[in-house]
Design an enzyme around this catalytic site. Structure first.
Site, PDB file in Angstrom:
ATOM      1  N   GLY A 312       0.726  -1.224  -0.032  1.00 53.98           N
ATOM      2  CA  GLY A 312      -0.049   0.123   0.095  1.00 53.98           C
ATOM      3  C   GLY A 312       0.758   1.443   0.145  1.00 53.98           C
ATOM      4  O   GLY A 312       1.938   1.323  -0.465  1.00 53.98           O
ATOM      5  N   SER A 313       0.389   2.212   0.734  1.00 59.04           N
ATOM      6  CA  SER A 313       0.654   3.686   0.347  1.00 59.04           C
ATOM      7  C   SER A 313       2.273   3.881   0.885  1.00 59.04           C
ATOM      8  O   SER A 313       2.901   4.758   0.881  1.00 59.04           O
ATOM      9  CB  SER A 313      -0.133   4.610   1.337  1.00 59.04           C
TER      10      SER A 313
END
Lengths: 595, 388
Positions: A312-313
């Site tokens: 993810g981020s």
């Protein structure tokens, strides 16, 4: 015809003249010569016979002396066939970076049976059943009374068990020396160490073979007699490993996660100071491997190395760092983040609506998917792929664990512009937490790649430079803001005095059937500390965390992984020898007084 | 008067056989042989029961067989020793011919008893090894040839005997039986040496052997390893040599006690090739030194008698026989104490052996026949004033 000379010629001629028979003279001559020759030969033979006699006498004397020499010497203790060999065959110890033992060997015994030498096989089986409750007595009785000549009963015995078996007094129960592998710290660093099993077994010895982890990866090295028992020094620190596992376990329980993993890496040398995965196991008693399709349900599964996740981020910082490095943007360049961002059929959305445009720093601080996708568009798919490859995200990690070889990152089959945009915020690429730690190390150490390693290094080991020092520093400043800014996604992660910088990542878990779960996430926090002089990278991953906090069910990393990581840094930083920076206290709270 | 009436009483012109035998025989050597045989029976009582038990016989099966064959061998020895050298030569030449043919026919009719080398004829109750009988026969034949070649205008006996020797060595080596081949070669070499081999030739051969050995040691890794292994002080205790060495060390000076030895349980050849180890373990160095002294006594007594012998044939044949006997004993004991590389060779009269014991009895009987005291013509020397 051979003509024989007439000898002595003078006398024969004379005899012929006189009319005498010359043969008599010749015969007489032969007889005399013969006698003379025989005398000569006899004298020589006498000498040689004397010589022979002396030689025989000497030879017999030598044999007698040698016999006496042997008889006077002490008989050598009969050396068992395995005696001398087992010392060189011993497996080398494994120690941590401070020389504390992680794996060693212990002398023990195996128990085997010669049923045909047994006097009371039935009683022996019953007595063994009392000593080893897990033994099936009926089966053992059957095997003891069959016509087998040899069978193993137990591979390893404790001294108490051995004495108890001795006390049965059954001559058909025999012990073989064994060297077993012992992990004195139990489950601590279980996934790094892996485990061993017995390889080829004989009565007098058995080979110990690594089955997993570093025991398997360095099996040949550990068994190499040329090492002469020199221990294998790992980069792990036992104290830190123990503390990290404890905090990770607590965090996993509080966050109701089904699994957790952490990697603590020295950003300058790539040394892994601590690596843990939960649930874990005891390498002294390794559980059986999982039989199902999903290996991750087994405690043997190493989430930090073997598990590949969309992280993810946490990936966003690579997009911004590369854009900064290439000079495409600076930290305050404004990026259009109006969403949703459409690309073909795909729409890229943000978790919240962050307005019309944000500068690069805020894109990271607020974790805007659209903003990073725009940055990725600027960088382009080719350069992005190249950059991630340099950071090691596209290959299996070179760490010295057998499991790492099986954890190939999952990449898009075709690195399109769309892939580049999703990868920029950590979707469409699945890597292990260890990969991520190595990537963050490049940002932490000022732009050099490092090779993640479990072996102790004595100094910094930089790979090629992938980022300019400025870009790395600017990226670190952004990561620091993620933690220190009140709006940052990781604002729970600030540890006073240790200047934590980092980036959260919350990725929906993919369903095995395709698509993503709505309610299952992988929460990741990748951090660098201390920001003033970055030394360590900590990556912490929680698998399916959820917690009720502030009236809501929270799954995002900011509420789950970050507090656990903060707790961990607070515990580990002093153990790592880092001094807390005394932050200048604000003068506002102080009342000056004088009296 | 009586003589005039009845004619003169016939006077035997020869001495009665037994008194003459007793007067002239080498009593020392003969007693040594008998003592050795007795020691062999004694050691057999200790060394052979494990093997008998393994093969499913009574404990003293091998001792009984040894007594039977040994008795036959002793009778053969005594009978042979009573013969005159001429008779011995005639019978030995005939025996040699028979044994030679038997050896030549081995590939067709022999058996290997599963040991890989065809050396035996199986007679049901016993086996017969022709090479055992060939050895003494060959010694006599070769001595005859060598002696004949010393006559003026004699045949080229050296060449003939050498050719015969090489033939037999090749036949034995093909079986393969290198031990016997070496013994035959050694026997011929000793006779040739005593018959007056040129000293230069001997030195040349010695030099060539040393040179070839050095070359082989430097160039052949296998050969070098064998030699190094033999020279190294470490003995693998699980080999036969290792057990034998350990047994000698265990025995010490006075032994561990009769029947208390352990080595006989570990060594398959405890009753033959390694019987000296059993002797050393159970009776100690004392008995071993006694055995060595007995062998040395036989060899030295015989050689000293042969030194006085004037007949070249008797001298050579006796030398060949006694040296073969002595060397066999030496090799056997040298192997047990690791002075020599391992080579299976029995200890004459002490080791268990059926037909080989008989052959050894005949050989020693020949030796005793050759070493008997007989007029050597010294009076001629005295008369001719050539006293030395």
């Amino acid at each position: 015809m051979i003509r024989t000379p007439l000898r002595p010629l003078a006398r024969i001629l004379e005899a012929r003249q006189k009319g005498e028979n010359p043969d008599a003279i010749e015969r007489e001559n032969i007889r005399l010569r013969h006698e003379e020759m025989r005398d000569k030969l006899r004298v020589r033979a006498e000498q040689r016979l004397l010589l022979l006699g002396i030689m025989f006498f000497c030879a017999f004397m030598v044999i007698g002396a040698r016999m006496g020499d042997l008889a006077a010497s002490e008989p050598a203790e009969p050396r068992a066939a395995s005696g001398g060999a087992s010392i060189v065959a011993q497996r080398a110890d494994i120690v941590d970076r401070k020389g504390r033992i992680l794996a060693t060997n212990m002398e023990t015994h195996s128990l085997y049976a010669h049923p045909q030498q047994m006097i009371e096989p039935e009683r022996a089986a019953e007595e063994l059943g009392k000593i080893f409750p897990e033994i099936d007595v009926a089966d053992l009785k059957k095997r003891f009374t069959s016509d087998r000549k040899f069978l193993w009963v137990r591979k390893k015995l404790s001294p108490e068990q051995k004495q108890a078996v001795h006390d049965i007094g059954e001559p058909g129960l025999l012990f073989g020396p064994r060297e077993m592998r012992l992990y004195p710290n139990g489950p601590i660093a279980a996934h790094v160490l892996g485990g061993t099993r017995f390889g080829q077994e004989g009565v007098h010895s058995a080979e110990v073979v690594g089955t997993a982890g570093i025991e398997r990866f360095y099996d040949d090295v550990l068994r190499d007699p040329a090492r002469e028992g020199a221990p294998l020094e790992l980069s792990l620190d036992l104290t830190i490993q123990a503390a990290a596992e404890k905090v990770l376990y607590g965090g996993m329980k509080i966050m109701n996660a089904k699994g957790a993993a952490m990697v603590l890496m020295d950003a300058h040398s790539g040394e892994i100071v601590s690596l843990a995965s939960l649930p874990d196991f005891d390498p002294n008693d390794r559980p059986l491997p999982a039989t199902g399709n999903d290996p991750s349900i087994s405690p043997l599964f190493n989430r930090a190395v073997q598990g590949v996740y969309e992280l993810g981020s946490t990936f966003k910082i690579f997009a911004s760092a590369q854009a900064l490095d290439l000079g495409l943007v600076n930290p305050s360049t404004m990026i259009d983040i109006r969403g949703p961002l459409k690309w073909g059929k795909h729409k890229i959305r943000d978790f919240h609506n962050y307005g019309r445009e944000l500068d690069v720093t805020r894109i990271i601080v607020k974790s805007s998917n659209i903003g990073t996708a725009r940055l990725a568009q600027m960088v382009g798919a080719t350069r992005q792929k190249e950059f991630l490859e340099q950071l090691g995200f596209l290959d299996i990690t070179p760490v010295e664990l057998q499991e790492a070889k099986r954890a190939k990152p999952l990449l898009p089959p075709n690195w399109s512009e769309l892939s580049a945009m999703t990868i920029s915020y950590g979707h469409g690429i699945s890597t292990s937490p260890l990969h991520l730690a190595a990537g963050y190390a490049a940002i932490a150490n000022g732009g050099y790649t490092v090779k993640p390693t479990l072996l102790r290094q004595n100094s910094a080991k930089y790979g090629p430079r992938v980022l300019s020092a400025q870009a790395a520093e600017a990226s670190r400043a952004m990561l620091r803001l993620v933690v220190s800014h009140p709006d940052g996604t990781a604002n729970f992660g600030d540890v006073p005095g240790y200047g934590v910088a980092g980036k959260t990542g919350t990725a929906d878990k993919p369903k095995p059937t395709g698509g993503y779960y709505e309610d299952k996430v992988i929460a990741t926090f990748a951090s660098i500390f201390p920001i003033s002089d970055p030394k360590y990278v900590l990556v912490l991953v929680l698998d399916e965390p959820e917690i009720h906090a502030a009236g809501e069910l929270r799954r995002t990393a900011g509420w789950t992984a970050v507090p656990v990581a903060a707790e961990m840094i607070e515990r580990l930083a002093p153990l790592l020898g880092l001094r807390p920076a005394i932050e200048p206290a604000s003068l506002a709270g102080i009342t000056l007084s004088s009296n | 008067m009586t003589e005039m009436v009845y004619g003169t009483a016939p006077v035997r012109d020869v001495e009665p056989i037994l008194p003459k035998w007793w007067r002239t025989i080498d009593k020392a050597s003969m007693s040594f042989i008998l003592i050795l045989f007795a020691i062999g029976i004694l050691l057999g009582l200790a060394a052979s029961p494990p093997l008998a038990a393994k093969n499913g016989f009574d404990p003293f099966h091998y001792v009984q067989r040894q007594a039977v064959f040994g008795g036959a061998a002793l009778v053969a020895m005594l009978l042979t020793s009573m013969m005159s050298p001429i008779l011995v030569r005639r019978l030995a030449v005939l025996g040699f011919a028979v044994a030679f043919v038997a050896l030549a026919l081995l590939p067709a009719f022999g058996t290997d008893f599963g040991k890989g080398a065809v050396r035996w004829y199986s007679l049901g109750f016993a086996s017969l090894q022709p090479s055992e009988f060939l050895k003494p026969g060959f010694i006599v034949v070769a001595a005859w040839m060598l002696a004949a070649s010393q006559e003026i205008n004699g045949p080229p006996g050296r060449l003939w005997s050498f050719g015969l020797c090489v033939t037999i060595v090749l036949m034995l080596a093909l079986q393969p039986d290198f031990g016997q081949a070496c013994l035959v070669l050694f026997g011929w070499g000793v006779m040739y040496f005593v018959a007056g081999a040129p000293i230069l030739l001997l030195l040349g051969i010695a030099g060539a052997v040393i040179f070839a050995g050095t070359i082989a040691y430097n160039n052949s890794e296998h050969f070098a390893r064998r030699i190094d292994g033999f020279l190294s002080t470490d003995v693998d205790p699980t080999t036969q040599i290792g057990y034998a060495t350990n047994a000698i060390q265990e025995g010490g000076f006075f032994g561990v006690g009769v029947g208390e030895g352990q080595v006989k349980w570990s060594l398959p050849d405890a009753h033959t090739d390694f019987i000296i180890a059993v002797a050393a373990e159970e009776y100690g160095l004392i008995l071993v030194l006694a055995i060595i002294a007995l062998y040395a006594g036989v060899v030295i007594a015989s050689l000293s008698r042969l030194m006085r012998e004037r007949d070249p044939f008797i001298r050579l044949a006796g030398t060949g026989l006694v040296c073969m006997f002595g060397v066999q004993a030496m090799i056997n004991m040298g192997v047990a104490v690791r002075l020599l590389p391992a080579k299976g060779m029995t200890l004459p009269f002490v080791s268990y052996g059926g037909s080989s014991l008989l052959a050894m009895g005949i050989a020693v009987g020949m030796l005793l026949a050759f070493t008997r005291t007989r007029p050597q013509g010294e009076i001629g020397d005295i008369l001719r004033g050539r006293m030395r």
